[in-house]
Each structure stands twice: as C-alpha cells, then as structure tokens.
Design an enzyme around this catalytic site. Structure first.
Site, PDB file in Angstrom:
ATOM      1  N   TYR A  87      64.150  13.939  21.578  1.00  0.00           N
ATOM      2  CA  TYR A  87      64.150  13.884  23.041  1.00  0.00           C
ATOM      3  C   TYR A  87      65.012  12.775  23.636  1.00  0.00           C
ATOM      4  O   TYR A  87      65.933  13.042  24.402  1.00  0.00           O
ATOM      5  CB  TYR A  87      62.710  13.736  23.560  1.00  0.00           C
ATOM      6  CG  TYR A  87      61.864  14.934  23.243  1.00  0.00           C
ATOM      7  CD1 TYR A  87      62.160  16.189  23.786  1.00  0.00           C
ATOM      8  CD2 TYR A  87      60.791  14.844  22.364  1.00  0.00           C
ATOM      9  CE1 TYR A  87      61.405  17.303  23.482  1.00  0.00           C
ATOM     10  CE2 TYR A  87      60.027  15.962  22.047  1.00  0.00           C
ATOM     11  CZ  TYR A  87      60.340  17.187  22.602  1.00  0.00           C
ATOM     12  OH  TYR A  87      59.607  18.289  22.294  1.00  0.00           O
ATOM     13  N   PRO A 100      59.328  22.572  28.795  1.00  0.00           N
ATOM     14  CA  PRO A 100      58.659  23.874  28.785  1.00  0.00           C
ATOM     15  C   PRO A 100      57.832  24.038  30.053  1.00  0.00           C
ATOM     16  O   PRO A 100      57.520  23.054  30.737  1.00  0.00           O
ATOM     17  CB  PRO A 100      57.743  23.777  27.557  1.00  0.00           C
ATOM     18  CG  PRO A 100      57.434  22.319  27.442  1.00  0.00           C
ATOM     19  CD  PRO A 100      58.627  21.575  27.977  1.00  0.00           C
ATOM     20  N   HIS A 327      58.637  17.019  28.096  1.00  0.00           N
ATOM     21  CA  HIS A 327      58.086  17.292  26.771  1.00  0.00           C
ATOM     22  C   HIS A 327      57.915  16.056  25.885  1.00  0.00           C
ATOM     23  O   HIS A 327      57.187  16.108  24.889  1.00  0.00           O
ATOM     24  CB  HIS A 327      59.022  18.297  26.070  1.00  0.00           C
ATOM     25  CG  HIS A 327      58.345  19.199  25.095  1.00  0.00           C
ATOM     26  ND1 HIS A 327      57.123  18.934  24.519  1.00  0.00           N
ATOM     27  CD2 HIS A 327      58.733  20.394  24.578  1.00  0.00           C
ATOM     28  CE1 HIS A 327      56.810  19.914  23.688  1.00  0.00           C
ATOM     29  NE2 HIS A 327      57.754  20.809  23.707  1.00  0.00           N
ATOM     30  N   SER A 543      58.315  29.280  18.927  1.00  0.00           N
ATOM     31  CA  SER A 543      57.035  28.591  18.980  1.00  0.00           C
ATOM     32  C   SER A 543      55.935  29.577  19.355  1.00  0.00           C
ATOM     33  O   SER A 543      56.104  30.385  20.261  1.00  0.00           O
ATOM     34  CB  SER A 543      57.101  27.466  20.017  1.00  0.00           C
ATOM     35  OG  SER A 543      55.919  26.712  19.984  1.00  0.00           O
TER      36      SER A 543
END
Length: 632
Positions: A87, A100, A327, A543
């Site tokens: 990240y 997300p 996230h 995912s």
C-alpha cells in the site's frame, strides 16, 4: 498482542507469531509456481539463479538467518515490509486502484428528509459499533473454512475509526491515533455534502448526541450546503489523485493556517459520511458498484469524498448507499463485519427518532474553510481530469450466476472457494489461451498482527484441468477430466492451507528482498530476474468476500491489463464483480463473465456425469472409489 475477548476461553492468551518458512521449501514452491507460466528458456535461467541463491553458504542462507533474528525481535516480522510494499509505496490513486467498496442494498427514499433519517440512523449505529470497539467488547472472530475454529487476531478492528493515510512524495504514512476517546478534542465525524465538508461533533455537553440530534445537525448541514454563494472549491478531489500529486498539493495547501486547521479536523475524524446527490444513472448492481468506487467523477459525486479516511459511508438521495474503504489499515473481512453489523442494526433496531430526548442549545455544525489561489485551482482541475479518465476507463460487470451456488459444490465434496478459483482459471484460459500469475488473498490472522499472504491459484494442476476442458477436450474421457479436476481442487486446497498457516511464498520472498535492502547488499539476482518481476504482476487479482446479508464487495484491477474478480458465494447463487480497464486491448469484463458462466456450467455438467458414472459403477458392483473430502 492481539486484543481478544476477555470471556472467551479459546481466545485467551497470546496468538503465535507468523512463522518464517524453511528457505528450501519456499524456493522449491516458487519454481513450481512459475515453471508452467514462463517460457522454457526463461525458466532454465530462473532455476539456475534460484539454485545459486539457495546454495549452502549462499546469500539466501544469510538473509534467512537475518529474517529469523527479525522474527525473534518483532511481533510480526513481515507486517511493515508488507504494508509498505502492498500500500504505502504504491503511487496510484486510491479510488478504483486500491480502495475496495461495499455496496449496500438499494434504498428507497421518499424525499431528502427520508435520506437524512437513514443517515442519522446509520451514524448512530456507527457510534454504537465504535463503543463496542472502545470497550474491547467485540466478540473474537474464529476461522471458518479450512482449519476452522482457530481464534483470529482482532487488531485490525481497532484501526477502523482512528487511522488515516497521509500522502507522501515517495511513500505514504499510516497514522494511528492511540486513543482518540481520551483526546481533549471532542469526537467528530466529517459530513460531505455538495462537495463541501462539515464538522459534526458527536459529543456535546459531555453527552453523545442522540439520533434525533444527529438528524437535526444533518438538516442544518444540508441547509448550509444549499447556499451557493458560500460554496468553496471541491478540495476532496485532491484525495482522488495519484499519491505523489496529492502529497505535492497538500504541501501547497498547508502553507495557509486555515487549510491546516481544516486538514487537521478531517485527519482526526472518526469517519466521513457522504450525502450524495442523485447520479441520474439507473441503479443496477453494476452502476451502484461504479458509483461507490469513484462517485461518477467530478461531475457527479466524485468530489464529495475524502479518500484518505478508512471509512466513508455513502448515502445517496437516489438510494445508492455503501462504504468506501481505504485498505491499508484493515482487510475486507473487517469492512464486511462492520457493514453487516450496521445493516443488521438498521433493520433490526427501530429508529429512535421519536423516543430519544434532544440536547438543547446544540452548537451548529461548522463548515470547513479553505483558502484557494490560482495555483491550487490548477491542481484541482488537473485532479478532476485524472479522476474523469479513471471513471471513463473502468469496465465493471456485476454478474449474478443463478444456476447453482455453494450447496451444489459442497455436494461434490469440494471446497467452494477452490472450485470457483478453478472456474476463474478456466475463464481466463478461454479468453487468453494461457494462465497468468494469480493473486487470491489468504488471511494470516491466526498470527499476531497477521494480515494476508497470497494463494497462487494458477497451479500446474489447474492448467492441466483447464486444458482438459479446452485444447485436449476431445482426447480425454470424463473420468480423466474428473481426475484432473480433483487434482486441481486438492492443489488449490493444499496451497490455501499453506498460506493461512504462514507457509506461502510471497511474504517470505518479500522479507528476503527487503532484508537484503536493509543490509545494503547488492540486490540478489533472484529479485531482478524477469520471472520474479512477471510473477508479481497479478493480471488476475481475486478475493472471496462472503456476506450474510444482502450486499457485495468490489474493487478494480491491480495492473493496467488485468482483471479484478471479487466473488460472494451463496447457497444457490454466486455473485461475481469483475473489473478491468477499457484502455487495455487484452481485457473485457463482459467477455470474461461470459466465459466464466460457460465454464461454471461445463464443470457442473462434468461433475454430474462423473457422479452418474460412479453411481452406475457402484451399482454394477465395481465400487468406485470416493475422492477424499477437500474441506469447506
């Protein structure tokens, strides 16, 4: 130490530390993972590089020794490396590329007041959930699926409302307030309305606002936002930009004390609530997903956001509602658990608007002020253009596969997750004639401060199976295809168990790479090898995000020529959210979804034929052997 529920016997004590896998095991697994995905001459070269790296007395052994020392000294040896690599070092814009979203069921609001009632009820639920977190009263999560029943680290929940991603020129910083409740500043949320930002204190006169007070404050905010003369430029747009661009713009912003004060209030808030205007789009699942991911661009609600804040609750007057998550502080399951709590709270507890008593003399909400100059105006225009390009580029297809769900898969004694992953491989192969490095997130919350590792789903066994359903279809019997399907299911399940128990390869290789950097060693050849670089370009990023109430999660691709594929398996259907970029000539979400649907039907038919053949064989006394169970 993870914070575990005090009265849960299984949850007592400290969770184990993430293990460091044996070096030889990781190197062998790495070669197995890449051999069938690269050209033969590339693999030959890679094999030589890996053997040299892992040789006795070589660089690998030295780095492994240092990693083991690091494990002894730290709570979680991979956490900081992983957080930066996944990240904080990433320079791409947060919307679509990183954040997300959870899309709530479509709401039906009669009018603006109805929308604000929903928002007030939601905020009251958020405050109740936060109170549980502050009291350390959340029940401990236990592992489901493979190796079910293990207590999981709860640390990520404690970052839901007290963290903030600060942009940096080269690397972002994840800021975590230790205990905002004990701060001298009153707890507040930020409300975004018509691209303006307002401070809503949730405590007044040492008392938390009731739902009726929250509603009254929201009504004041919407009235203030109507005043076009007082409207300031849409500074939320800057947070939708690339991280370096936003960091540069923030440096310009902070030269003025008014802007510094506004930023400080946003950065210390519990969460952001975005009161959105109608988008004018039909509220299909796909459109609601798009609007949640990017707000529809600066012409719609794309500027009515502050993307650095982990939790942004979106309430649109057209009934488009959900959560946008930054996230870096936590995984999708934490977002799901929080969202499900809120949906259940809102449907299960009646609105307290009538019964609750109001605090008189509430100080009015405060509009955040900004000082703007021509330079900042130019930066805002550039951010708006880049967000619009992202909006135009995203190709999303939310598809409900209705023919069957996880119940049918379980009847085959197969893991639903493994089965769906193999179906995704088949769909990709159908579209591209090859398999590619695939990412499936695997939780390692069984360990202290555990986040995720990667399940590399494009196994050699998956390739053998998808070939049996495509190129070699005519040459193989159903029983041969079924054997290959079972081999692929077992390989996927075995890799899943390795990943969730800390024995996968991605975190380990990352640790070896980063420790070499820390020791100022020349970068080992294994990490500059073309195969390693290719193996970390996840063209298929997947995912499983299951929910128990009606809502779904989605996200964008992680590379320009890739797919994002999020799936939510239910008893009688599976919801797929497939994303790609229009600028890529190699991808198309609708084409992928069509291939996925066809593949799921073909695998079902194969299983049904295989089951019928086994039954026939047992009826005739041959006794077909039953494949072993592959887990849940």
């Amino acid at each position: 130490m993870p914070i575990l529920e005090k009265d849960t016997p299984k949850g007592r004590g400290v969770l184990p530390k993430v293990p460091v896998p044996p070096l030889k095991q990781t190197l062998d697994m790495y070669l197995k993972c890449v051999q069938h995905l690269v050209k033969e001459e590339h693999f030959k070269k890679t094999k030589g590089i890996v053997e040299k790296f892992g040789a006795p007395g070589g660089t690998g052994e030295e780095l492994q020794k240092k990693l083991l020392e690091r494990r002894d000294k730290t709570t979680n040896w991979v956490y900081d490396y992983w957080l930066e690599d996944m990240y904080l070092n990433n320079r791409l814009a947060l919307p679509v590329n990183s954040s997300p979203v959870m899309v709530f069921p479509k709401q039906t609001f009669r009018d603006r007041k109805d929308t604000l009632r929903f928002a007030a009820h939601l905020i009251t639920g958020v405050l109740e959930y936060k109170a549980l977190i502050d009291a350390q009263a959340l029940p401990v999560d236990y592992a489901r699926g493979q190796l079910a029943g293990t207590p999981l680290c709860m640390q990520q929940y404690y970052r839901l409302f007290n963290s903030y991603r600060l942009p940096g020129l080269k690397r972002d910083t994840l800021k975590i307030q230790k205990n905002p409740a004990s701060s001298s500043e009153p707890e507040h949320i930020i409300v975004a309305c018509k691209n303006q930002f307002y401070v809503l204190d949730v405590v007044a006169h040492n008392k938390q606002l009731s739902e009726i007070d929250v509603l009254a404050q929201l009504e004041k905010i919407t009235k203030m936002a109507e005043n076009a003369e007082e409207r300031l430029p849409p500074f939320g747009l800057l947070t939708s930009d690339g991280r370096t661009e936003w960091a540069q713009a923030r440096d310009v912003l902070t030269k003025d004390p008014t802007n510094r004060e506004s930023l400080a209030l946003i950065e210390s808030c519990l969460c952001v609530v975005c009161l959105d205007e109608p988008s004018g789009l039909e509220p299909t699942d796909t459109n609601r997903a798009l609007l949640m991911l990017h707000g529809g661009g600066h012409g719609k609600n794309g500027a009515n956001r502050w993307y650095d804040k982990p939790m942004q609750f979106v309430v649109g007057t057209d009934g488009v509602c959900g959560v946008v998550c930054e996230h870096s502080p936590f995984e999708g399951i934490v977002m799901v658990q929080c969202s499900e709590y809120l949906i259940k709270y809102m449907t299960g507890s009646p609105s307290k608007l009538v019964r609750s008593s109001s605090i008189t003399d509430l100080p009015p909400p405060r509009r955040l002020l900004w000082k703007c100059d021509p330079h900042l105006q130019g930066l805002l225009a550039a951010s708006a253009d880049r967000l619009q390009r992202l909006v135009n580029n995203l190709d999303m297809d939310v598809h409900k596969f209705k023919v069957y769900g996880k119940e049918f898969i379980k009847k085959q004694k197969m893991s639903p997750d493994a089965y769906i992953q193999i179906a995704l491989q088949l769909a990709f192969y159908r579209c591209n004639g090859r398999l590619v490095s695939t990412y499936e997130s695997a939780s390692i919350r069984r360990f202290q401060e555990g986040r995720v590792d990667n399940i590399r789903s494009a196994t050699p066994e998956a390739l053998a199976f998808v070939k049996s359903m495509t190129d070699e279809r005519a040459n193989l019997t159903d029983s041969e295809k079924m054997k290959r399907l079972w081999d692929a299911i077992h390989a996927q399940t075995h890799y899943t168990v390795a990943a969730i128990t800390g024995m996968a390869i991605d975190n380990h290789l990352l640790g070896l790479r980063e420790i070499a950097k820390e020791l100022n060693l020349e970068k080992p050849e294994i990490f500059s090898d073309e195969t390693y670089l290719t193996s970390n370009q996840f063209i298929l990023s997947t995912s499983q995000v299951p929910t128990t109430v009606e809502m779904f999660c989605c996200y964008g691709p992680v590379v320009p020529n890739g797919y994002g594929a999020c799936y939510n398996p239910q008893a009688d259907h599976v919801l797929f959210c497939v994303s790609s970029f229009r600028e890529s000539t190699e991808t198309c979400s609708a084409v992928f979804v069509k291939a996925l649907e066809e593949g799921l039907l073909e695998i079902r038919d194969l299983c049904n034929r295989g089951g019928a053949a086994a039954l026939k064989a047992s009826d005739s006394g041959q006794g077909a052997s039953q494949p072993r169970k592959a887990g849940k």
